[in-house]
Design an enzyme around this catalytic site. Structure first.
Site, mmCIF file in Angstrom:
data_model
loop_
_atom_site.group_PDB
_atom_site.id
_atom_site.type_symbol
_atom_site.label_atom_id
_atom_site.label_comp_id
_atom_site.label_asym_id
_atom_site.label_seq_id
_atom_site.Cartn_x
_atom_site.Cartn_y
_atom_site.Cartn_z
ATOM 1 N N ARG A 150 0.835 -1.205 0.000
ATOM 2 C CA ARG A 150 0.000 0.000 0.000
ATOM 3 C C ARG A 150 0.868 1.252 0.000
ATOM 4 N NH1 ARG A 150 -3.924 0.573 4.497
ATOM 5 N NH2 ARG A 150 -4.787 2.181 3.138
ATOM 6 N N CYS A 188 -0.387 6.728 8.813
ATOM 7 C CA CYS A 188 -0.716 5.435 8.218
ATOM 8 C C CYS A 188 -1.826 5.689 7.214
ATOM 9 C CB CYS A 188 -1.114 4.444 9.303
ATOM 10 S SG CYS A 188 -2.423 5.047 10.413
#
Length: 283
Positions: free
Chosen positions: A181, A240
């Protein structure tokens, strides 16, 4: 009276030392199935634990531009915690069944509100079961009290701060998402793949050993020390996808004795909501 716990607590310590004055919170959650955490709590939880939901309790309202898990209003969270028996001197213990990824969010939120007596159960729900300790399906009604929040402004930064410090040596941005990701691959949670320019990747699960417990403090100190290259922990900003697993890295740095890093709570989900903000892909 046992000494307070400020970062981690072991299953053995919790089973031996917990008193009715301590407050234990079940933070289990599933990003792909939000009701699953509460359902798991109802099926069985640590004795006297109360449930806190990531979406309903540990996050604020969504605007479409403030990320998937914006910070809750400090007073509303304080009121919720007070209603569940958390006062200024209460030892709080948070646990989940995901290596601490959701429990660490509560750990950080309480510290943000000025409450340091909070620890994450090392190894979580699985370690409690493995230790042969009992579960409960009911919860002793907590005695409500007043929790007075004293938010610490120096623990977080916003998108404007990150944007204005992208190329500054005074900020080291660490992204806690999985490496794919981070590279912009296999993005399933946010509409845009990639990462904030200049960020480096530290997958939060790298903080754990093969048993799902946090690595030893010395090992975490060595690993994070290599990441920050001997720099000042106060220059580190963690992020994040939505400000949840970044708290895991913040907890790991605290365990390592590297205090002072900050959280960009909006994280990638807020950052990529504005097409004017730059993005990067790859390593």
């Amino acid at each position: 009276m046992p000494a307070p716990f400020y970062s981690l607590i072991s299953v053995q310590e919790l089973a031996k030392l917990a008193t009715p004055a301590w407050r234990i919170f079940d933070c289990r959650f599933n990003l792909a199935d939000p009701p699953a955490g509460r359902q798991a709590y109802v099926a069985g939880h640590l004795p006297d634990a109360c449930f806190l939901d990531l979406n309903e309790d540990l996050s604020g309202p969504l605007s479409g531009l403030n990320g998937r898990h914006p910070l809750p209003d400090p007073q509303l969270l304080a009121d919720k915690l007070g209603s569940l028996g958390v006062g200024s001197d209460t030892q709080v213990v948070a646990y989940d069944d995901s290596g601490g990824m959701f429990a660490a969010r509560l750990w950080w939120l309480l510290r943000w509100l000025g409450h340091d007596r909070v620890a994450v159960l090392n190894g979580g729900f699985q370690a409690w079961l493995a230790g042969g300790h009992p579960l409960a399906t009911d919860c002793r009604e907590p005695v409500a009290t007043t929790f007075m929040p004293k938010p610490r402004s120096g623990m977080r930064v916003d998108a404007n701060y990150v944007h204005s410090h992208l190329h500054s040596p005074s900020m080291l941005l660490i992204d806690a998402r999985a490496p794919d990701r981070f590279r912009g691959e296999n993005e399933t949670l946010d509409p845009v793949g990639g990462h904030i320019p200049g960020a480096i990747n530290r997958f939060f699960r790298d903080n754990l050993d093969a048993n799902g417990c946090f690595k030893a403090a010395a090992q975490l100190q060595e690993e994070f020390g290599a990441l920050i290259k001997g720099g000042d922990a106060h220059h580190v900003v963690h992020q994040c996808g939505s400000g949840v697993t970044a708290c895991h890295n913040l907890l790991a740095m605290e365990v390592a004795g590297l205090s002072g890093a900050r959280l960009y709570a909006g994280s990638w989900s807020e950052w990529c909501a504005d097409p004017a903000r730059p993005i990067a892909t790859g390593q």
